[in-house]
Scaffold this motif. Structure first.
Motif, PDB file in Angstrom:
ATOM      1  N   ASP A 168      -9.105   0.299  -5.507  1.00  0.00           N
ATOM      2  CA  ASP A 168     -10.085   0.255  -4.351  1.00  0.00           C
ATOM      3  C   ASP A 168     -10.398   1.943  -3.945  1.00  0.00           C
ATOM      4  O   ASP A 168      -9.159   2.573  -3.710  1.00  0.00           O
ATOM      5  CB  ASP A 168      -9.303  -0.260  -3.009  1.00  0.00           C
ATOM      6  CG  ASP A 168     -10.018  -0.140  -1.639  1.00  0.00           C
ATOM      7  OD1 ASP A 168     -10.058   0.673  -1.057  1.00  0.00           O
ATOM      8  OD2 ASP A 168     -10.745  -1.145  -1.699  1.00  0.00           O
ATOM      9  N   GLU A 169     -11.720   2.179  -3.815  1.00  0.00           N
ATOM     10  CA  GLU A 169     -12.050   3.521  -3.886  1.00  0.00           C
ATOM     11  C   GLU A 169     -11.584   4.163  -2.593  1.00  0.00           C
ATOM     12  O   GLU A 169     -11.222   5.105  -2.296  1.00  0.00           O
ATOM     13  CB  GLU A 169     -13.722   3.567  -4.130  1.00  0.00           C
ATOM     14  CG  GLU A 169     -14.193   3.384  -5.494  1.00  0.00           C
ATOM     15  CD  GLU A 169     -13.806   4.228  -6.451  1.00  0.00           C
ATOM     16  OE1 GLU A 169     -13.469   5.621  -5.940  1.00  0.00           O
ATOM     17  OE2 GLU A 169     -13.785   4.246  -7.654  1.00  0.00           O
ATOM     18  N   GLU A 170     -11.671   3.408  -1.394  1.00  0.00           N
ATOM     19  CA  GLU A 170     -11.325   3.938  -0.122  1.00  0.00           C
ATOM     20  C   GLU A 170      -9.673   4.309  -0.374  1.00  0.00           C
ATOM     21  O   GLU A 170      -9.480   5.285   0.313  1.00  0.00           O
ATOM     22  CB  GLU A 170     -11.389   2.802   0.911  1.00  0.00           C
ATOM     23  CG  GLU A 170     -11.200   3.443   2.442  1.00  0.00           C
ATOM     24  CD  GLU A 170     -11.549   2.348   3.560  1.00  0.00           C
ATOM     25  OE1 GLU A 170     -11.017   2.628   4.565  1.00  0.00           O
ATOM     26  OE2 GLU A 170     -12.024   1.463   3.144  1.00  0.00           O
ATOM     27  N   GLU A 171      -8.882   3.325  -0.694  1.00  0.00           N
ATOM     28  CA  GLU A 171      -7.814   3.817  -0.890  1.00  0.00           C
ATOM     29  C   GLU A 171      -7.335   4.911  -1.573  1.00  0.00           C
ATOM     30  O   GLU A 171      -6.533   5.666  -1.306  1.00  0.00           O
ATOM     31  CB  GLU A 171      -6.645   2.432  -1.317  1.00  0.00           C
ATOM     32  CG  GLU A 171      -5.130   2.678  -1.110  1.00  0.00           C
ATOM     33  CD  GLU A 171      -4.699   1.415  -1.641  1.00  0.00           C
ATOM     34  OE1 GLU A 171      -3.236   1.568  -2.047  1.00  0.00           O
ATOM     35  OE2 GLU A 171      -5.214   0.550  -1.424  1.00  0.00           O
ATOM     36  N   LYS A 223       0.976  -1.170   0.216  1.00  0.00           N
ATOM     37  CA  LYS A 223       0.012  -0.210   0.126  1.00  0.00           C
ATOM     38  C   LYS A 223       0.837   1.100  -0.052  1.00  0.00           C
ATOM     39  O   LYS A 223       0.655   2.248  -0.638  1.00  0.00           O
ATOM     40  CB  LYS A 223      -1.169   0.095   1.233  1.00  0.00           C
ATOM     41  CG  LYS A 223      -2.004   1.401   1.293  1.00  0.00           C
ATOM     42  CD  LYS A 223      -2.861   1.255   2.220  1.00  0.00           C
ATOM     43  CE  LYS A 223      -3.623   2.460   2.414  1.00  0.00           C
ATOM     44  NZ  LYS A 223      -4.705   2.115   3.737  1.00  0.00           N
TER      45      LYS A 223
END
Length: 368
Positions: free
Chosen positions: A360-363, A309
């Motif tokens: 990933d939308e949150e990331e 990440k």
């Protein structure tokens, strides 16, 4: 190793003078390749006993970054060439000298599994086509992955890596990319070529011949950190060029618009600060993880995920530097012969690698 000595200002200028030429011709000049050979930059993951210059991951990532800051094509080829040394852990020992000893030794290939292979006496017969084989223009050997039926159970297949000589392949020069045009990332075709059994191997098997700490480091994470270092380096180059453009145009900008120069410089400095924070976090995370790895710690999946990440975050921040600065640098930067135009496109191309994209939308929201 004192890495600043690898890339003194004379070397930086020599390579950067070639940036536009490399972008236009799609090839890396011989004198730039010679810089790589002289400094053994394709051998950073090779044991010293095998004519290598084995380097701990945290140090070599900084080399990849520095090389990419000089020029994206240069950094990409250095990185891809170095990563091929990881395969030394799986190659038959008596083949190591043939594969890696030359000062110009470079294994080009693809991480994709494609083509077809069948067992024949003494080895295998391989056919197929593989895309994005970076370094193909000057490779001394090629590696490809293909599925093969297991010897004692033909209904089951295994993924095997094949090493071929340049005379056994056909390069299709189809790398007409947006950026990183001089990386030679062309498609390569193989037609019914015999490959000796000891010029093949299975990666990540239980008989891994570990020669150093890097070979037990997860290859996926190694790739993520390497590509993130490239993105960081190219973004720093973009900031260098943006500052130079602002200074070059200061008088004209101040005479035509009172606040233009101050506005652009403030924007550059703020983006540089954000990038430096992401870089600091990137190296802190990777350095800590590497230390635990070489100490033999039992590293949980969550820690590896954090490293991944952090790589994606660093790459997104690097890419945002291009998005945030390019529109404010004037009309001339849209011309392809402008250096920052090349750098901008190289940055986008490097960050297009799926390992650096947060699906990933949150990331994505967190990165913003």
């Amino acid at each position: 190793m004192n890495y600043p000595l690898l890339f003194d200002q004379e070397v930086v200028h020599q390579i950067r003078r070639r940036t536009v030429q490399m972008d236009k011709t799609g090839t890396m000049p011989a004198d730039v390749l010679e810089i790589i050979y002289q400094r053994s930059l394709f051998k950073c993951f090779m044991p010293n006993a095998s004519t290598g210059r084995m380097t701990p991951l945290p140090e070599v990532l900084r080399v990849f970054e520095d090389a990419s800051r000089i020029d994206g094509n240069f950094g990409w080829v250095v990185t891809i060439g170095s990563k091929a040394g990881y395969l030394a852990a799986y190659v038959e020992p008596h083949r190591l000298q043939e594969i890696y000893d030359g000062r110009d030794a470079l294994l080009a290939g693809s991480g994709f599994t494609s083509g077809s292979a069948k067992r024949v006496p003494g080895g295998y017969e391989l056919s197929g086509s593989w895309k994005y084989c970076s370094g193909s223009d000057h490779a001394t050997l090629f590696t490809f992955n293909s599925e093969v039926p297991v010897e004692d159970n033909p209904t089951v297949t295994e993924i095997r890596t094949f090493i071929l000589r340049p005379t056994q392949v056909t390069i299709t020069k189809d790398w007409d990319a947006f950026g990183l045009r001089a990386t030679g990332s062309h498609s390569v075709t193989v037609e019914n070529q015999f490959v000796e059994a000891d010029m093949t191997f299975i990666m990540f098997n239980t008989n891994q011949k570990v020669l150093g700490d890097i070979y037990s480091y997860p290859y996926k994470v190694l790739s993520e950190t390497s590509f993130a270092a490239i993105a960081i380096g190219i973004a720093r180059h973009l900031i260098d060029e943006a500052k130079a453009i602002a200074e070059e145009n200061r008088e004209a900008w101040e005479s035509s618009h009172l606040n233009r120069y101050e506005f652009v410089m403030d924007r550059i400095e703020r983006k540089q600060e954000t990038l430096e924070e992401a870089i600091l976090n990137f190296y802190h995370t990777v350095d800590s993880n590497w230390t635990r790895h070489i100490e033999g710690a039992d590293i949980a999946r969550e820690e590896w995920d954090l490293v991944s990440k952090t790589c994606r975050t660093a790459a997104r921040v690097a890419l945002d530097c291009g998005h945030a600065l390019f529109p404010f640098l004037g009309t001339s930067v849209v011309l392809e012969h402008n250096v920052i135009n090349c750098v901008y496109r190289d940055l986008h191309t490097a960050c297009q690698n799926a390992l650096l994209v947060p699906f990933d939308e949150e990331e994505l929201t967190q990165v913003k």
